[in-house]
Write an enzyme that holds these catalytic residues in place. Structure first.
Site, PDB file in Angstrom:
ATOM      1  N   HIS A   1      34.754  43.889  30.433  1.00 17.16           N
ATOM      2  CA  HIS A   1      35.623  44.624  29.499  1.00 17.16           C
ATOM      3  C   HIS A   1      34.820  45.056  28.266  1.00 17.16           C
ATOM      4  CE1 HIS A   1      39.017  41.994  31.344  1.00 17.16           C
ATOM      5  NE2 HIS A   1      39.218  43.222  31.775  1.00 17.16           N
TER       6      HIS A   1
ATOM      7  N   LYS B   1      51.794  39.800  36.027  1.00 18.06           N
ATOM      8  CA  LYS B   1      50.831  38.752  35.643  1.00 18.06           C
ATOM      9  C   LYS B   1      51.432  37.728  34.687  1.00 18.06           C
ATOM     10  CE  LYS B   1      46.667  41.494  36.285  1.00 18.06           C
ATOM     11  NZ  LYS B   1      45.579  42.232  35.627  1.00 18.06           N
TER      12      LYS B   1
ATOM     13  N   SER C   1      39.090  39.110  35.700  1.00 20.91           N
ATOM     14  CA  SER C   1      39.592  37.932  34.976  1.00 20.91           C
ATOM     15  C   SER C   1      40.048  36.857  35.966  1.00 20.91           C
ATOM     16  CB  SER C   1      40.744  38.338  34.054  1.00 20.91           C
ATOM     17  OG  SER C   1      40.279  39.252  33.093  1.00 20.91           O
TER      18      SER C   1
ATOM     19  N   ARG D   1      35.520  49.720  38.683  1.00 21.73           N
ATOM     20  CA  ARG D   1      34.420  48.912  39.208  1.00 21.73           C
ATOM     21  C   ARG D   1      34.060  49.350  40.622  1.00 21.73           C
ATOM     22  NH1 ARG D   1      37.729  43.728  38.460  1.00 21.73           N
ATOM     23  NH2 ARG D   1      39.204  45.353  38.972  1.00 21.73           N
TER      24      ARG D   1
HETATM   25  N1  COA Z   1      35.154  44.447  34.018  1.00 23.21           N
HETATM   26  C1  COA Z   1      35.698  43.352  34.528  1.00 23.21           C
HETATM   27  N2  COA Z   1      36.943  43.290  34.972  1.00 23.21           N
HETATM   28  C2  COA Z   1      37.686  44.382  34.873  1.00 23.21           C
HETATM   29  C3  COA Z   1      37.182  45.579  34.351  1.00 23.21           C
HETATM   30  C4  COA Z   1      35.858  45.570  33.905  1.00 23.21           C
HETATM   31  N3  COA Z   1      35.282  46.626  33.403  1.00 23.21           N
HETATM   32  N4  COA Z   1      38.141  46.499  34.405  1.00 23.21           N
HETATM   33  C5  COA Z   1      39.203  45.916  34.953  1.00 23.21           C
HETATM   34  N5  COA Z   1      38.932  44.638  35.235  1.00 23.21           N
HETATM   35  C6  COA Z   1      39.808  43.667  35.888  1.00 23.21           C
HETATM   36  C7  COA Z   1      40.608  42.865  34.935  1.00 23.21           C
HETATM   37  O1  COA Z   1      39.931  41.698  34.576  1.00 23.21           O
HETATM   38  C8  COA Z   1      41.829  42.604  35.741  1.00 23.21           C
HETATM   39  O2  COA Z   1      41.592  41.546  36.600  1.00 23.21           O
HETATM   40  P1  COA Z   1      42.736  40.573  37.081  1.00 23.21           P
HETATM   41  O3  COA Z   1      43.692  41.421  37.873  1.00 23.21           O
HETATM   42  O4  COA Z   1      41.990  39.613  37.877  1.00 23.21           O
HETATM   43  O5  COA Z   1      43.388  40.002  35.862  1.00 23.21           O
HETATM   44  C9  COA Z   1      41.989  43.848  36.600  1.00 23.21           C
HETATM   45  O6  COA Z   1      40.714  44.395  36.690  1.00 23.21           O
HETATM   46  C10 COA Z   1      42.866  44.914  36.024  1.00 23.21           C
HETATM   47  O7  COA Z   1      43.530  44.437  34.966  1.00 23.21           O
HETATM   48  P2  COA Z   1      43.512  44.991  33.504  1.00 23.21           P
HETATM   49  O8  COA Z   1      42.421  45.945  33.247  1.00 23.21           O
HETATM   50  O9  COA Z   1      43.668  43.819  32.576  1.00 23.21           O
HETATM   51  O10 COA Z   1      44.760  45.818  33.528  1.00 23.21           O
HETATM   52  P3  COA Z   1      46.142  45.430  34.039  1.00 23.21           P
HETATM   53  O11 COA Z   1      46.228  45.839  35.457  1.00 23.21           O
HETATM   54  O12 COA Z   1      46.559  44.054  33.729  1.00 23.21           O
HETATM   55  O13 COA Z   1      46.902  46.394  33.080  1.00 23.21           O
HETATM   56  C11 COA Z   1      48.508  47.741  32.191  1.00 23.21           C
HETATM   57  C12 COA Z   1      47.913  47.202  33.463  1.00 23.21           C
HETATM   58  C13 COA Z   1      48.738  46.616  31.195  1.00 23.21           C
HETATM   59  C14 COA Z   1      47.577  48.758  31.583  1.00 23.21           C
HETATM   60  C15 COA Z   1      49.855  48.370  32.605  1.00 23.21           C
HETATM   61  O14 COA Z   1      50.657  47.383  33.197  1.00 23.21           O
HETATM   62  C16 COA Z   1      50.582  48.983  31.420  1.00 23.21           C
HETATM   63  O15 COA Z   1      50.239  50.058  30.992  1.00 23.21           O
HETATM   64  N6  COA Z   1      51.585  48.255  30.872  1.00 23.21           N
HETATM   65  C17 COA Z   1      52.344  48.737  29.707  1.00 23.21           C
HETATM   66  C18 COA Z   1      53.734  49.198  30.108  1.00 23.21           C
HETATM   67  C19 COA Z   1      53.686  50.574  30.713  1.00 23.21           C
HETATM   68  O16 COA Z   1      53.399  51.565  30.082  1.00 23.21           O
HETATM   69  N7  COA Z   1      54.005  50.597  32.011  1.00 23.21           N
HETATM   70  C20 COA Z   1      54.024  51.835  32.765  1.00 23.21           C
HETATM   71  C21 COA Z   1      52.685  52.077  33.381  1.00 23.21           C
HETATM   72  S1  COA Z   1      52.726  53.532  34.375  1.00 23.21           S
END
Ligand code: COA
Length: 163
Positions: free
Chosen positions: A19, A43, A131, A93
């Site tokens: 990140h 989550k 994560s 990724r």
């Molecule tokens: N390096 C390492 N890991 C990475 C990464 C990077 N560069 N980029 C993504 N990841 C991993 C994260 O660690 C995470 O892993 P996990 O699933 O094991 O926890 C996964 O990839 C993706 O998760 P993250 O980037 O934290 O995003 P998310 O999927 O949890 O987030 C939101 C989704 C929060 C952005 C989305 O739910 C949201 O926008 N919520 C707000 C409400 C909303 O507007 N909803 C409508 C959406 S259309």
């Protein structure tokens, strides 16, 4: 002139070097990056919102005006629009990220046409980490020191010592 702002949303449970790599890359393109802790309904984080905010702030000890950390409620695009962000940044990724990211970006565009999503490629060293996989390794006593900042590694050790 208005600063070029990007919002980098995620759950960050915990924040990883992958990140932080994306934030660094975004800072090369934008004046300011807002790391937004958003709710993913799928989550159940092991670190509280306050813990995650503090953990991210501690990654930027000289937190200057170029990096902000904020929790958000409600729709991500509404927040991005309010903050006058030019873009939502997401890290890619592997090909496996694409389907979900594509869906998310298109839904966000449908909800708010003014805010675009841009994808940055994570550094090669971080391609395989997430994560969840880091938590899984740490839960079983694995060493994740190379994958997260030192204070995050400590927090993981403490958290899993008490579970
Ligand atoms: N390096 C390492 N890991 C990475 C990464 C990077 N560069 N980029 C993504 N990841 C991993 C994260 O660690 C995470 O892993 P996990 O699933 O094991 O926890 C996964 O990839 C993706 O998760 P993250 O980037 O934290 O995003 P998310 O999927 O949890 O987030 C939101 C989704 C929060 C952005 C989305 O739910 C949201 O926008 N919520 C707000 C409400 C909303 O507007 N909803 C409508 C959406 S259309």
């Amino acid at each position: 002139m208005e600063p070029n702002i990007a919002v980098y949303p995620g759950t960050f449970d915990p924040i990883t070097n992958g990140h932080l790599d994306i934030v660094d890359r975004a800072l090369n393109l934008f004046d300011k990056v807002i790391i937004a802790l958003a709710k993913n309904p799928g989550k159940e984080p092991i670190f509280s919102l306050q813990e995650r905010i503090k953990m991210i702030q501690d990654c930027y000890p000289n937190l200057n005006s170029r990096v902000e950390v904020e929790p958000i409620n409600g729709l991500l695009v509404d927040y991005a629009y309010e903050r006058k962000a030019k873009a939502i940044v997401r890290g890619l990724r592997a090909v496996s990220d694409f389907d979900f990211e594509f869906q998310l970006a298109l839904m966000n565009r449908k909800l708010e046409r003014e805010v675009d999503t841009i994808f940055l490629m994570a550094g090669f060293r971080w391609i395989y980490i997430s994560s969840s996989i880091i938590k899984d390794a740490a839960r079983h006593g694995g060493n994740v020191d190379d994958l997260v900042p030192p204070h995050v590694s400590e927090m993981l050790k403490k958290r899993f010592a008490t579970i």
